[in-house]
Design a protein around this motif. Structure first.
Motif, PDB file in Angstrom:
ATOM      1  N   MET A 189       0.799  -1.225   0.000  1.00 39.80           N
ATOM      2  CA  MET A 189       0.000   0.000   0.000  1.00 39.80           C
ATOM      3  C   MET A 189       0.834   1.278   0.000  1.00 39.80           C
ATOM      4  N   ALA A 190       2.138   1.160   0.276  1.00 36.99           N
ATOM      5  CA  ALA A 190       3.045   2.316   0.258  1.00 36.99           C
ATOM      6  C   ALA A 190       2.599   3.412   1.228  1.00 36.99           C
ATOM      7  N   VAL A 191       2.336   3.001   2.484  1.00 37.53           N
ATOM      8  CA  VAL A 191       1.960   3.956   3.531  1.00 37.53           C
ATOM      9  C   VAL A 191       2.561   3.483   4.858  1.00 37.53           C
ATOM     10  N   ILE A 192       2.603   4.398   5.807  1.00 35.62           N
ATOM     11  CA  ILE A 192       2.915   4.057   7.192  1.00 35.62           C
ATOM     12  C   ILE A 192       1.593   4.051   7.957  1.00 35.62           C
ATOM     13  N   ASP A 193       1.280   2.939   8.591  1.00 35.63           N
ATOM     14  CA  ASP A 193       0.022   2.817   9.325  1.00 35.63           C
ATOM     15  C   ASP A 193       0.156   3.504  10.680  1.00 35.63           C
ATOM     16  N   ASP A 194      -0.699   4.491  10.934  1.00 36.36           N
ATOM     17  CA  ASP A 194      -0.654   5.175  12.228  1.00 36.36           C
ATOM     18  C   ASP A 194      -1.873   4.848  13.083  1.00 36.36           C
ATOM     19  N   VAL A 205      11.361   8.156   5.010  1.00 35.45           N
ATOM     20  CA  VAL A 205      11.271   7.265   3.843  1.00 35.45           C
ATOM     21  C   VAL A 205      10.396   7.834   2.737  1.00 35.45           C
ATOM     22  N   GLY A 206       9.686   8.934   3.024  1.00 35.09           N
ATOM     23  CA  GLY A 206       8.878   9.567   1.994  1.00 35.09           C
ATOM     24  C   GLY A 206       7.552   8.901   1.719  1.00 35.09           C
ATOM     25  N   LEU A 207       6.965   8.244   2.733  1.00 30.95           N
ATOM     26  CA  LEU A 207       5.649   7.637   2.595  1.00 30.95           C
ATOM     27  C   LEU A 207       4.638   8.416   3.438  1.00 30.95           C
ATOM     28  N   PRO A 208       3.379   8.439   3.012  1.00 35.68           N
ATOM     29  CA  PRO A 208       2.363   9.140   3.797  1.00 35.68           C
ATOM     30  C   PRO A 208       1.920   8.318   5.004  1.00 35.68           C
ATOM     31  N   LEU A 209       1.431   9.007   6.014  1.00 33.50           N
ATOM     32  CA  LEU A 209       0.782   8.358   7.145  1.00 33.50           C
ATOM     33  C   LEU A 209      -0.679   8.137   6.805  1.00 33.50           C
ATOM     34  N   ARG A 210      -1.180   6.948   7.167  1.00 34.34           N
ATOM     35  CA  ARG A 210      -2.585   6.665   6.920  1.00 34.34           C
ATOM     36  C   ARG A 210      -3.096   5.724   8.004  1.00 34.34           C
ATOM     37  N   THR A 211      -4.312   5.949   8.449  1.00 34.30           N
ATOM     38  CA  THR A 211      -4.915   5.069   9.446  1.00 34.30           C
ATOM     39  C   THR A 211      -5.569   3.897   8.740  1.00 34.30           C
ATOM     40  N   LEU A 226       5.153  -1.341   2.426  1.00 34.95           N
ATOM     41  CA  LEU A 226       6.068  -0.984   1.347  1.00 34.95           C
ATOM     42  C   LEU A 226       5.334  -0.954   0.008  1.00 34.95           C
ATOM     43  N   PRO A 227       5.927  -0.322  -1.002  1.00 36.38           N
ATOM     44  CA  PRO A 227       5.335  -0.385  -2.342  1.00 36.38           C
ATOM     45  C   PRO A 227       5.380  -1.801  -2.898  1.00 36.38           C
ATOM     46  N   ALA A 228       4.671  -2.027  -3.966  1.00 32.59           N
ATOM     47  CA  ALA A 228       4.667  -3.337  -4.627  1.00 32.59           C
ATOM     48  C   ALA A 228       6.024  -3.610  -5.273  1.00 32.59           C
ATOM     49  N   GLY A 229       6.327  -4.889  -5.425  1.00 37.25           N
ATOM     50  CA  GLY A 229       7.536  -5.292  -6.138  1.00 37.25           C
ATOM     51  C   GLY A 229       8.782  -5.240  -5.280  1.00 37.25           C
ATOM     52  N   ARG A 230       9.926  -5.475  -5.917  1.00 42.50           N
ATOM     53  CA  ARG A 230      11.206  -5.437  -5.230  1.00 42.50           C
ATOM     54  C   ARG A 230      11.636  -4.001  -5.002  1.00 42.50           C
TER      55      ARG A 230
END
Length: 251
Positions: free
Chosen positions: A177-182, A197-203, A228-232
């Motif tokens: 999902m490419a987010v940090i879960d808060d 790391v340049g990822l958004p915060l999302r609940t 993390l984002p999809a893929g390697r």
């Protein structure tokens, strides 16, 4: 078994770590393998074995007497392995001075080998923990929670490690999902990690039987998920995520 102490395996380093993770032929010596490096302890611990007998290992780095204890887990769902290179990169570095850092590349080596979300029993390990556990679906479903909480050996080893080290911060990598879960965990650490790391915060939704949900009942507000984002991950991104962890642990 849940009360069994982890076995400390002789040696350290990335080569040994990769061997332990991906080889089914390895065996533990049952004796401590301590390093006298100036950065403190370095040891590789055999926590147990998966359903199919693959080793599940942790690497402890840094200061075992530190008040801050950080746990980093690279993979729980076998089809979400992008955090493993981050864990391996951390395990290859010198240990932090003022933190007891524990790195587990994967709690689901069977799922990684089969490229499946669940373990070899088809259980979603992230629905198999006691906090809020309930029956979810049936075997064959990707979200099958198992016949009961901690029914799986991999879950029991994770729970045993958490109980023993009581991490003040737990970072659990997932995808995609490419987010940090808060939704839970240490808010200041989450904000800093997201910024680094340049990822958004999302609940995100709190699911019954999740690992982080249970860890946060053992040590309050300690654990959070990094999606993390999809893929390697490119090598540059691996370094960025490992660097974000090290800014938490300190030098």
């Amino acid at each position: 078994m849940m009360g069994r102490r982890p076995t400390i395996v002789r040696g350290s380093g990335l080569v040994l770590l990769g061997f332990l993770i991906f080889s089914t032929a390895c065996s533990a010596s049952g004796k401590a393998g301590w390093s006298s490096a100036r950065h403190g302890v370095r040891r590789t611990v055999l926590l147990g074995r998966s359903v199919h007998g693959r080793p599940i290992v942790a690497v402890e780095l840094g200061n075992p007497h530190a008040a801050q204890r950080v746990l980093v887990v690279g993979c729980v769902h076998g089809d979400e392995p992008a955090g493993v290179p981050v864990a391996n990169a951390l395990a290859a570095q010198a240990g932090p001075t003022n933190t007891d850092l524990w790195v587990v590349p994967s709690f689901n080596p069977d799922g990684m080998a089969a490229r499946t979300r669940g373990n070899a029993h088809g259980v979603d390990l992230n629905r198999n923990f006691p906090a809020g556990w309930r029956p979810i679906d049936s075997r064959g479903s990707v979200h099958y929670s198992g016949p009961g909480p901690l029914s799986e050996p991999e879950s029991r080893y994770a729970a045993d490690l958490i109980r023993r080290i009581r991490p003040t911060i737990g970072i659990w990598f997932h995808q995609q999902m490419a987010v940090i879960d808060d939704s839970e965990g240490p808010k200041d650490v989450e904000r800093r990690f997201a910024r680094d790391v340049g990822l958004p915060l999302r609940t995100l939704t709190r699911y019954p039987g999740s690992i982080t949900g249970w860890e946060n009942t053992v040590v309050r507000d300690s654990a959070f998920v990094v999606e993390l984002p999809a893929g390697r991950l490119p090598a540059r991104a691996v370094r960025r995520y490992a660097g974000a962890v090290r800014r938490i642990t300190g030098p």
